[in-house]
Design a protein around this motif. Sequence first.
Motif, PDB file in Angstrom:
ATOM      1  N   PHE B  92       0.830  -1.209   0.000  1.00  0.00           N
ATOM      2  CA  PHE B  92       0.000   0.000   0.000  1.00  0.00           C
ATOM      3  C   PHE B  92       0.860   1.252   0.000  1.00  0.00           C
ATOM      4  O   PHE B  92       0.576   2.206  -0.718  1.00  0.00           O
ATOM      5  N   VAL B  93       1.913   1.255   0.819  1.00  0.00           N
ATOM      6  CA  VAL B  93       2.763   2.437   0.917  1.00  0.00           C
ATOM      7  C   VAL B  93       3.403   2.734  -0.434  1.00  0.00           C
ATOM      8  O   VAL B  93       3.468   3.865  -0.883  1.00  0.00           O
ATOM      9  N   GLY B  96       1.374   4.552  -2.726  1.00  0.00           N
ATOM     10  CA  GLY B  96       1.005   5.893  -2.294  1.00  0.00           C
ATOM     11  C   GLY B  96      -0.226   5.926  -1.407  1.00  0.00           C
ATOM     12  O   GLY B  96      -0.753   6.992  -1.130  1.00  0.00           O
ATOM     13  N   GLY B  98      -0.233   4.863   1.671  1.00  0.00           N
ATOM     14  CA  GLY B  98       0.287   4.603   3.014  1.00  0.00           C
ATOM     15  C   GLY B  98      -0.493   5.302   4.108  1.00  0.00           C
ATOM     16  O   GLY B  98      -0.886   4.682   5.099  1.00  0.00           O
ATOM     17  N   VAL B  99      -0.763   6.610   3.933  1.00  0.00           N
ATOM     18  CA  VAL B  99      -1.435   7.381   4.987  1.00  0.00           C
ATOM     19  C   VAL B  99      -2.843   6.852   5.204  1.00  0.00           C
ATOM     20  O   VAL B  99      -3.303   6.695   6.330  1.00  0.00           O
TER      21      VAL B  99
END
Lengths: 377, 129
Positions: B92-93, B96, B98-99
């Motif tokens: 996922f990170v 992009g 990630g947050v």
Amino acid sequence: MFSSAQFDWSLGGPLGGPSLLETAAAVNAKVNAPNEPFIWFLQTFITLFVIMNVVLLTMAYQTWAERKVIAFCQLRYGPKRTGPSGLLQPIADAVKMLTKEFIVPQEADRFVFFIAPLLGFVPAVAAFAIVPWGDANTEGLFGDWIRPVVANLNIGILYMLALSSVGVYGIVMAGYSSGNKYSMLGSLRSSAQVVSYELTLGLSLMGVLIQAGSLNLNDIVLQQKATIWYFIPQFVGFVCYFVSGIAETNRNPFDLPEAESELVAGFHLEYSGMSFGLFYLAEYINMNAIAVVAATLFFGGWAAPASFLEFIPGPLWLFAKFAFFLFLYYWIRSTLPRFRYDQLMGLVWKVIFPIVLANLVITAVVKIVGIQLGWWA
Amino acid sequence: MPLEAFNLAYLSVVIFTIVIAVAGASLLVLGILFRPSKPSAMKSIPYESGVPPVGRARERYSVRFYIIAMLFVLFDIEAVFLYPWAINFDGFVRRGDGVFILVEMLIFIFILLLGYAYAWKKGALDWVS
């Protein structure tokens, strides 16, 4: 540097990478594909026979090493009558256990009483099936007759944690079936302690999982070889893991279930002969499993610390790291006094649990920031 | 067929477990050949520091053990949810997200911590009250 695509063998699929089955099959097909099912079975049997013997022999000589180390810590000699430096002591112990009478207490639930030591012993040894002693993606010794790992499971860590949960059943059944107050109290204390520390044992590995992105022990070793041994970035996780591991295996200073001065011997009080021997084996093998997994997940497993040391084979590296952790166990045992029970439960629920949760969140944040800023690939 | 190679690792685990179980059981049974067996009434009395046992062994025990067991089940289930999250975090990170995935998990952990704080406040984590 390994790219993440190469090692994202997780639940894959929807994230764009290859699916779990595809990657697993690709890896296993390289090494384990059975051209001849019979040959495959034979190889598996030889591998597991070798690994089982390594486990049992290490356990036997570990009891000797423990007594020696603790003796030297206390300025004693330790075993020295049986063979040179007491090296035959484990064999003498085994013979003694085999020839002792098996006494069944009158209150005992006989079937459960008989089966409980096995339930403690089997999961303890079974945890060694997943530990890679060399690169599991390469061919083993003598043309793959002795493989580096019995089973290169993709869910390695989950399997290990599941087995450590199953180990509790042996303790509970032994305590309950003995029909002795001390056994009952010992097994209750032990099961409460083991389940509590199991939680933090699992959560403390979460940082490693975030970093490695895999549950496969061999992948995690490869990642560490390519980057850095995880005990440096995950030092908090490592300390929490090891403390939980010591408590999980009921070793000093968390050996309350066996507190000699209050509970005599805890859950295996009524056991004698080889039934007791199996509990004894299980305790030490559990300890070995915690140590070997700590060496694999945090200290690079079979990987050499530097590339110029790679001529020394992987199993020796793993064994050296493993021996270091066992020494740590003995050292802690001979140094620290026993905890009080409320301190023990307070430690896991009020100290270690918040720390591992914080460790998990901080690792995740650092990973996001690190990837955004390009600190690592 | 790819599935076959995948299952071989599990087959090895099953074989390993069976071999260990057989080895352990044979250790238990093997002793019959060597050990004496002279049961007596005195020998089979449960050990209680050398005096005749008082009362029964399977008495009631502290409710705190139940509380610990319940807390364990709650928090262990939470840990089970965290495994797949931690494994897929990397993917996922790198895409992009990630947050987003971090905030999702923070909400989950926050709800869990509410329960944890409640248990602590109620004294479920104190062994001696």
